[in-house]
Motif scaffolding. Structure first.
Motif, PDB file in Angstrom:
ATOM      1  N   ASN A   1       4.708   7.894   1.041  1.00 61.18           N
ATOM      2  CA  ASN A   1       5.465   8.499  -0.049  1.00 61.18           C
ATOM      3  C   ASN A   1       5.241  10.005  -0.108  1.00 61.18           C
TER       4      ASN A   1
ATOM      5  N   TYR B   1      -0.326  -4.401  -5.648  1.00 62.25           N
ATOM      6  CA  TYR B   1      -0.016  -3.005  -5.344  1.00 62.25           C
ATOM      7  C   TYR B   1      -1.287  -2.169  -5.380  1.00 62.25           C
ATOM      8  N   THR B   2      -1.503  -1.398  -4.315  1.00 65.43           N
ATOM      9  CA  THR B   2      -2.610  -0.446  -4.278  1.00 65.43           C
ATOM     10  C   THR B   2      -2.057   0.909  -3.839  1.00 65.43           C
ATOM     11  N   THR B   3      -2.724   1.949  -4.273  1.00 65.47           N
ATOM     12  CA  THR B   3      -2.279   3.300  -3.944  1.00 65.47           C
ATOM     13  C   THR B   3      -3.460   4.130  -3.456  1.00 65.47           C
ATOM     14  N   SER B   4      -3.164   5.103  -2.616  1.00 63.94           N
ATOM     15  CA  SER B   4      -4.213   5.957  -2.076  1.00 63.94           C
ATOM     16  C   SER B   4      -3.594   7.277  -1.643  1.00 63.94           C
ATOM     17  N   THR B   5      -4.371   8.317  -1.728  1.00 66.18           N
ATOM     18  CA  THR B   5      -3.950   9.586  -1.138  1.00 66.18           C
ATOM     19  C   THR B   5      -4.348   9.586   0.330  1.00 66.18           C
TER      20      THR B   5
ATOM     21  N   LEU C   1       0.855  -1.189   0.000  1.00 63.87           N
ATOM     22  CA  LEU C   1       0.000   0.000   0.000  1.00 63.87           C
ATOM     23  C   LEU C   1       0.888   1.235   0.000  1.00 63.87           C
ATOM     24  N   ALA C   2       0.724   2.070  -1.023  1.00 62.46           N
ATOM     25  CA  ALA C   2       1.461   3.331  -1.094  1.00 62.46           C
ATOM     26  C   ALA C   2       0.503   4.472  -0.775  1.00 62.46           C
TER      27      ALA C   2
ATOM     28  N   GLN D   1       4.916   1.877  -8.826  1.00 63.76           N
ATOM     29  CA  GLN D   1       4.028   0.993  -9.583  1.00 63.76           C
ATOM     30  C   GLN D   1       4.816   0.120 -10.550  1.00 63.76           C
TER      31      GLN D   1
ATOM     32  N   SER E   1       4.193   8.619  -7.718  1.00 59.36           N
ATOM     33  CA  SER E   1       4.438   7.224  -7.318  1.00 59.36           C
ATOM     34  C   SER E   1       4.522   6.285  -8.504  1.00 59.36           C
ATOM     35  N   ASN E   2       4.747   6.825  -9.697  1.00 57.78           N
ATOM     36  CA  ASN E   2       4.809   5.955 -10.877  1.00 57.78           C
ATOM     37  C   ASN E   2       5.945   4.935 -10.767  1.00 57.78           C
TER      38      ASN E   2
ATOM     39  N   ASN F   1       0.276   8.179  -0.964  1.00 56.75           N
ATOM     40  CA  ASN F   1       1.054   9.104  -1.781  1.00 56.75           C
ATOM     41  C   ASN F   1       0.724  10.564  -1.516  1.00 56.75           C
TER      42      ASN F   1
END
Length: 641
Positions: A356, A334-338, A313-314, A324, A320-321, A316
């Protein structure tokens, strides 16, 4: 000369009885008046002298007869050695490690040794038997005959030092006893000294060696390449002597034969066999050879499970490219979130969290990350260039007890790598002194932790404390070219890999192994390791629930090599494999023949014991003397005038 029953010697006082009888005659003489017998005076005097000598001789023979009988009942003997008459304490160490499977002149070394002990030990003789995995205290051959003949082999072998310490605890503290420690083994050459001294203990070494020593062993297996068509597996084998005949190598999935290969030892003592397999559904692997010398190293178990992705979990606050591109499927999920859209309840379900370049980390998130890290999760913190030193300092202090002392505005190069740290330990073939140094324009001075990457002035760029990794500077394009450095991929890849320690292809029995199972356990639920071919080997391992994973630790169990199902209730989560260590496959032996207490057979040692413990009994001679005194008395009474 010594006596078995010296208390009977008090009976020698009975010799006073014939002496008293002789000196004080109990008969009364009556005087008779005869006619003139003066002419008989000379004959009378001679007769009295003759009778007196005869009585003394009879007295001496009777005393000799009585003394001989007393000595005979006291059982006199002459010992053959100083310790012959001492009480004995005997402890026997019988090595039942797998190297004792080798065949000697009369069969397997262990079975032959057990049979020789049964033959040479007296049935009522008390002794203590030590093996590598059991102790039989104060027993006799009669009591443990079946156990001796059915001793199981074990993968672990006690060192001589361990055997000596164990034996000294079993011996009594009585200083009057003779303490004997008999060590029966093949004494493989393992670089450790043998024939160690022991205080107040007489050690005797019996070295058993096989007739043939040309053993072929499966040493290891590893994935040598991953291709679109499948996996390439390399099997390593070894032997002690070059041989002209080839060895067949078979690869199984469960009971299904997948492939066969041939191992040749014409040119070298080691060789490898390559197999290519498809592993979409996992593999319950087993590599088998047919070698008659040792059986335990003819099979190597291994497991290839379905890929279980590491959940990343990133959170960001910046670009964050690059993350990925590093954390790709199927190895990672991989998952991303603000920060604004973050669902805090999802954090315990992942394995690896990256903060990040989040500008301001709220205290609520710090609390959740702290609980996540304490549960075994891994978190990496990358600061934003606009983050104030005080805010970053507060975050690091709360999560990792790290201290931010100041902000540095000078451009610096990352020049030092801690090659011994787990995330770089297996990355480089050699330690590089000159590489393409990444640079950082602005950074924070961080004190504490275990520095992993350092600037040219010795200050920290990346440090670790417990489960928290912290960069001292932003990784944005404006601040650093670290994203373009060759270090970027192994750094983040291995930090993520540490968050979920998946089982290896196989592990060894008898040592501590730790690995993770991706699972959230509920209260009172446990994971078991089960072997489908032998349910008696099933057991519950030591386990600890850590958020989204369960950490499994095995030490003394399993004791049997094989493929084990990781069982959660009725569900099989995956498989793990255990093998016996291959140290017992080395049939090179130590030289012990320079020691006076060294023997090549059990019989020769016990013959030596019998000789030294033997005593020369004399009671029969005293019986003969008694008969001779009796005969002499009869002759004196009959013929002496």
């Amino acid at each position: 000369m010594q006596f078995r029953h010296p208390e009977l010697l008090y009976a020698l006082f009975l010799l006073l009885i014939p002496i008293i009888v002789h000196l004080f005659q109990l008969r009364k003489f009556k005087t008779e008046t005869f006619t003139n017998v003066a002419f008989l005076k000379k004959i009378k005097t001679q007769t009295r002298k003759s009778n007196s000598i005869k009585k003394w001789l009879v007295l001496l023979t009777r005393m000799g007869l009585l003394a001989a009988i007393v000595f005979a009942f006291a059982q006199p003997f002459i010992p053959q050695s100083d310790i012959a008459t001492q009480p004995k304490e005997t402890i026997i160490y019988l090595d039942n490690s797998y190297s004792m499977q080798a065949k000697g002149p009369s069969g397997q070394l262990l079975k032959t040794a057990a049979q020789d002990l049964i033959t040479n030990l007296q049935e009522d003789q008390k002794f203590t038997l030590l093996t590598n995995n059991a102790t039989y205290r104060n027993t006799t051959v009669k009591d443990i005959r079946n156990e001796l003949l059915q001793l199981p082999f074990t993968a672990t072998q006690l060192s001589e030092e361990a055997v000596t310490l164990k034996a000294q605890k079993e011996f009594t503290k009585d200083p009057s006893t003779s303490k004997r420690l008999i060590l029966i083994s093949d004494y493989q050459e393992k670089g450790t000294p043998y024939q160690l001294p022991a205080s107040n203990v007489l050690k005797n070494y019996i070295q058993l060696q096989p007739v043939l020593k040309n053993n072929v062993s499966i040493d290891s297996i590893y994935v040598s390449a991953r291709k679109a068509s499948g996996l390439e597996l390399t099997v390593l084998l070894s032997t002690l002597e070059k041989r002209e005949t080839n060895t067949a190598v078979s690869l199984y999935n469960g009971n299904t034969l997948l492939a066969k290969g041939t191992a040749s030892f014409n040119d070298d003592l080691t060789t490898s066999v390559l197999f290519t397999i498809k592993s979409e559904d996992g593999l319950e692997g087993r590599v088998v050879i047919d070698d008659p010398l040792l059986q335990f190293d003819n099979t190597l178990f291994f497991t290839i499970n379905k890929d279980r992705p590491i959940r990343v979990l990133a959170i960001n606050g910046g670009n964050s490219n690059y993350l990925q591109r590093i954390f790709t499927a199927p190895e990672f999920e991989y998952t991303t979130s603000t920060l604004k859209d973050l669902d805090y309840s999802k954090i315990p379900e992942v394995n690896y969290v990256i903060l990040n370049e989040v500008t301001d980390i709220p205290s609520s998130l710090i609390g959740v990350i702290d609980a996540f890290a304490k549960a075994g999760g891994i978190c990496t913190i990358i600061p934003n260039s606009t983050t104030s030193p005080n805010a970053y300092n507060l975050t690091l202090q709360n999560l990792a007890s790290l201290q931010v002392t100041a902000k540095q505005n000078e451009k610096q190069l990352v020049t030092t790598i801690n090659y011994d740290h787990p995330i770089y330990r297996d990355v480089f073939d050699t330690r590089i002194d000159n590489f393409q140094y990444p640079s950082v324009s602005e950074s924070y001075a961080i004190a504490g932790g275990d520095p992993i990457l350092k600037f040219q002035d010795g200050s920290t760029f990346l440090t670790a404390q417990n489960s928290i990794y912290a960069f001292s500077g932003s990784l944005s394009q404006e601040n650093s070219n670290f994203k373009s450095s060759p270090l970027i991929v192994p750094t983040f890849y291995n930090m993520a890999r540490q968050s979920l320690q998946l089982p290896d292809l196989y592990m060894n029995t008898g040592i501590t192994n730790t690995y993770d199972i991706p699972l959230v356990l509920q209260d009172d639920e446990v994971i078991t390791l089960e072997q489908s071919t032998a349910q008696e080997n099933n057991f519950i391992p030591l386990q600890q629930s850590k958020g989204s994973r369960v950490q499994i630790t095995t030490t003394q169990r399993p004791q049997v090599a094989g493929n084990y199902n990781v069982q959660y209730g009725t569900n099989t989560l995956q498989q793990v494999s255990y093998n016996y260590t291959r140290s017992e496959s080395n049939l090179r032996y130590a030289q012990l023949d320079n020691d006076k207490n060294y023997h090549t057979s059990i019989k020769s040692l016990f013959d030596k014991f019998e000789s030294s413990d033997n005593v020369q009994s004399l009671w029969k001679w005293f019986i003969i003397f008694a008969l001779l005194f009796l005969l002499l008395e009869i002759l004196i009474l009959k013929f002496y005038k």
